[in-house]
Scaffold this active site. Structure first.
Site, PDB file in Angstrom:
ATOM      1  N   LYS A  77      23.110  12.009 -27.413  1.00  0.00           N
ATOM      2  CA  LYS A  77      23.496  10.854 -28.239  1.00  0.00           C
ATOM      3  C   LYS A  77      24.983  10.845 -28.599  1.00  0.00           C
ATOM      4  CE  LYS A  77      19.070   9.769 -30.375  1.00  0.00           C
ATOM      5  NZ  LYS A  77      18.311   9.669 -31.617  1.00  0.00           N
ATOM      6  N   ASP A 113      18.928   3.499 -34.262  1.00  0.00           N
ATOM      7  CA  ASP A 113      18.174   4.474 -35.074  1.00  0.00           C
ATOM      8  C   ASP A 113      18.274   4.143 -36.566  1.00  0.00           C
ATOM      9  OD1 ASP A 113      17.110   6.147 -33.106  1.00  0.00           O
ATOM     10  OD2 ASP A 113      18.921   7.369 -33.005  1.00  0.00           O
TER      11      ASP A 113
HETATM   12  P1  NAD Z   1      19.597  17.955 -35.210  1.00  0.00           P
HETATM   13  O1  NAD Z   1      19.300  19.261 -34.552  1.00  0.00           O
HETATM   14  O2  NAD Z   1      20.766  17.144 -34.786  1.00  0.00           O
HETATM   15  O3  NAD Z   1      19.762  18.198 -36.798  1.00  0.00           O
HETATM   16  C1  NAD Z   1      18.835  18.881 -37.588  1.00  0.00           C
HETATM   17  C2  NAD Z   1      19.569  19.415 -38.825  1.00  0.00           C
HETATM   18  O4  NAD Z   1      18.590  19.970 -39.724  1.00  0.00           O
HETATM   19  C3  NAD Z   1      20.567  20.548 -38.511  1.00  0.00           C
HETATM   20  O5  NAD Z   1      21.825  20.214 -39.046  1.00  0.00           O
HETATM   21  C4  NAD Z   1      19.946  21.781 -39.189  1.00  0.00           C
HETATM   22  O6  NAD Z   1      20.928  22.667 -39.705  1.00  0.00           O
HETATM   23  C5  NAD Z   1      19.136  21.151 -40.303  1.00  0.00           C
HETATM   24  N1  NAD Z   1      18.022  21.947 -40.801  1.00  0.00           N
HETATM   25  C6  NAD Z   1      17.060  22.584 -40.067  1.00  0.00           C
HETATM   26  N2  NAD Z   1      16.154  23.145 -40.909  1.00  0.00           N
HETATM   27  C7  NAD Z   1      16.547  22.857 -42.167  1.00  0.00           C
HETATM   28  C8  NAD Z   1      16.009  23.139 -43.473  1.00  0.00           C
HETATM   29  N3  NAD Z   1      14.886  23.824 -43.621  1.00  0.00           N
HETATM   30  N4  NAD Z   1      16.686  22.675 -44.562  1.00  0.00           N
HETATM   31  C9  NAD Z   1      17.830  21.972 -44.425  1.00  0.00           C
HETATM   32  N5  NAD Z   1      18.388  21.673 -43.218  1.00  0.00           N
HETATM   33  C10 NAD Z   1      17.749  22.100 -42.109  1.00  0.00           C
HETATM   34  O7  NAD Z   1      18.246  17.124 -35.079  1.00  0.00           O
HETATM   35  P2  NAD Z   1      18.100  15.535 -35.244  1.00  0.00           P
HETATM   36  O8  NAD Z   1      18.410  14.864 -33.960  1.00  0.00           O
HETATM   37  O9  NAD Z   1      18.843  15.143 -36.462  1.00  0.00           O
HETATM   38  O10 NAD Z   1      16.521  15.386 -35.452  1.00  0.00           O
HETATM   39  C11 NAD Z   1      15.867  15.898 -36.591  1.00  0.00           C
HETATM   40  C12 NAD Z   1      14.385  15.526 -36.530  1.00  0.00           C
HETATM   41  O11 NAD Z   1      14.261  14.109 -36.611  1.00  0.00           O
HETATM   42  C13 NAD Z   1      13.695  15.933 -35.233  1.00  0.00           C
HETATM   43  O12 NAD Z   1      12.426  16.435 -35.562  1.00  0.00           O
HETATM   44  C14 NAD Z   1      13.548  14.642 -34.457  1.00  0.00           C
HETATM   45  O13 NAD Z   1      12.405  14.634 -33.638  1.00  0.00           O
HETATM   46  C15 NAD Z   1      13.393  13.638 -35.592  1.00  0.00           C
HETATM   47  N6  NAD Z   1      13.817  12.283 -35.208  1.00  0.00           N
HETATM   48  C16 NAD Z   1      12.957  11.258 -35.436  1.00  0.00           C
HETATM   49  C17 NAD Z   1      13.331   9.970 -35.103  1.00  0.00           C
HETATM   50  C18 NAD Z   1      12.365   8.829 -35.323  1.00  0.00           C
HETATM   51  O14 NAD Z   1      12.584   7.755 -34.744  1.00  0.00           O
HETATM   52  N7  NAD Z   1      11.361   8.979 -36.158  1.00  0.00           N
HETATM   53  C19 NAD Z   1      14.601   9.700 -34.558  1.00  0.00           C
HETATM   54  C20 NAD Z   1      15.478  10.772 -34.365  1.00  0.00           C
HETATM   55  C21 NAD Z   1      15.058  12.076 -34.692  1.00  0.00           C
END
Ligand code: NAD
Length: 283
Positions: A77, A113
């Protein structure tokens, strides 16, 4: 835009580990309802030579083969920005693209998004107090959610991420765009003072089991919005429901970002409720 009356609209998704994606089924069913021929292909980087490095080649091939556009997901992305000619205002502000349109040899990046999350909130938690919100997770999805919360009117946003520097970058970028709002980095999930909580970390997915906060801190006067949608019912969502909070699962965000992409790809107005019903029927 392609002439959708006479040609098959070709679109697809580039990302890693996307075999279980619901996007093809969602887009195809919505196209059928519009009497439109649409093909939706998966370009799974896990099975492609070069992995994410193949991105430029895939974009070039798809544009050359007459695709209307492509959805882009993890891990591309941000990386895709290097291969585009133009960005929508939101994609530029968020530094992330989930939809690319091919127009007359030009590649234009969009981000649906943030709109997907905002639409899910509007429809799924109508009337929810949004004055003070805690956002858990400042990654790619967290940035889109934070922008959506600003657009929905949140005055004070607490951002918590295990990676403090990442939370800090989100907060300073957002403060620059929304100077009248207060955006604060929280060292720990500070639940007590907020109206609601958005969970945007991978915690609760099959490969990241567990809870991102102590559920005993949750208060039934609060709401909780989850964005994880594999599984649809996470442990956090279950605990919040059990404690009487209003809750929202992550399925709606996934559907509404697809609806936004469908609108861009086809120029047709999707029926978002129909897409949501179709998504729910897939189990
Ligand atoms: P990413 O890896 O870019 O970011 C995740 C962040 O969460 C990281 O910065 C990490 O340090 C932090 N993190 C992890 N565990 C943590 C905790 N216990 N406490 C605080 N911070 C924590 O991932 P992303 O692309 O942002 O995606 C995150 C989630 O969102 C994924 O599960 C993804 O599947 C979901 N998502 C859903 C949709 C949707 O349409 N519903 C869209 C995009 C992403």
């Amino acid at each position: 835009m392609q002439d959708t009356r006479t040609r098959t609209v070709r679109v697809g998704l580039i990302g890693a580990g996307i075999q279980a994606s619901r996007s093809p089924a969602l887009h195809r069913a919505e196209a059928v309802a519009h009497g439109l021929a649409l093909a939706y292909d998966l370009f799974d980087l896990d099975g492609i030579d070069g992995g994410a490095a193949a991105l430029q080649r895939l974009l070039q091939t798809a544009a050359g083969e007459g695709y209307a556009g492509l959805n882009i997901t993890h891990p591309c992305k941000q990386q895709v920005l290097d291969h585009l000619d133009e960005l929508s205002a939101e994609a530029e502000a968020l530094g992330a693209v989930n939809t690319v349109l091919f127009r007359d040899g030009w590649r234009v990046g969009h981000n649906t998004d943030w709109w997907g999350f905002a639409e899910n909130m509007r429809r799924g938690l109508p009337g929810a107090a949004l004055h003070q919100v805690l956002l858990l997770g400042a990654g790619g999805a967290g940035v889109a959610v934070a922008h959506a919360l600003m657009m929905l009117g949140t005055e004070r946003l607490l951002v918590c991420d295990l990676d403090h520097a990442r939370a800090g970058r989100l907060a300073s970028g957002l403060s620059a765009r929304f100077p009248a709002r207060t955006i604060v980095v929280a060292d720990a999930p500070a639940v007590a003072t907020v109206d609601g909580i958005v969970h945007a970390t991978p915690t609760g997915m099959a490969d990241h089991p567990g809870l991102p906060l102590d559920p005993d801190c949750l208060d039934p006067r609060q709401w909780l919005a989850e964005i994880v949608y594999f599984p649809l019912e996470t442990a956090l969502l279950r605990e919040a429901r059990r404690r009487g909070l209003r809750t929202l699962d992550g399925g709606g965000m996934a559907v509404f970002q697809a609806a936004g992409a469908f609108r861009l790809f086809t120029g047709m107005e999707p029926d978002a409720e129909r897409m949501l019903r179709h998504f729910r029927s897939m189990g």
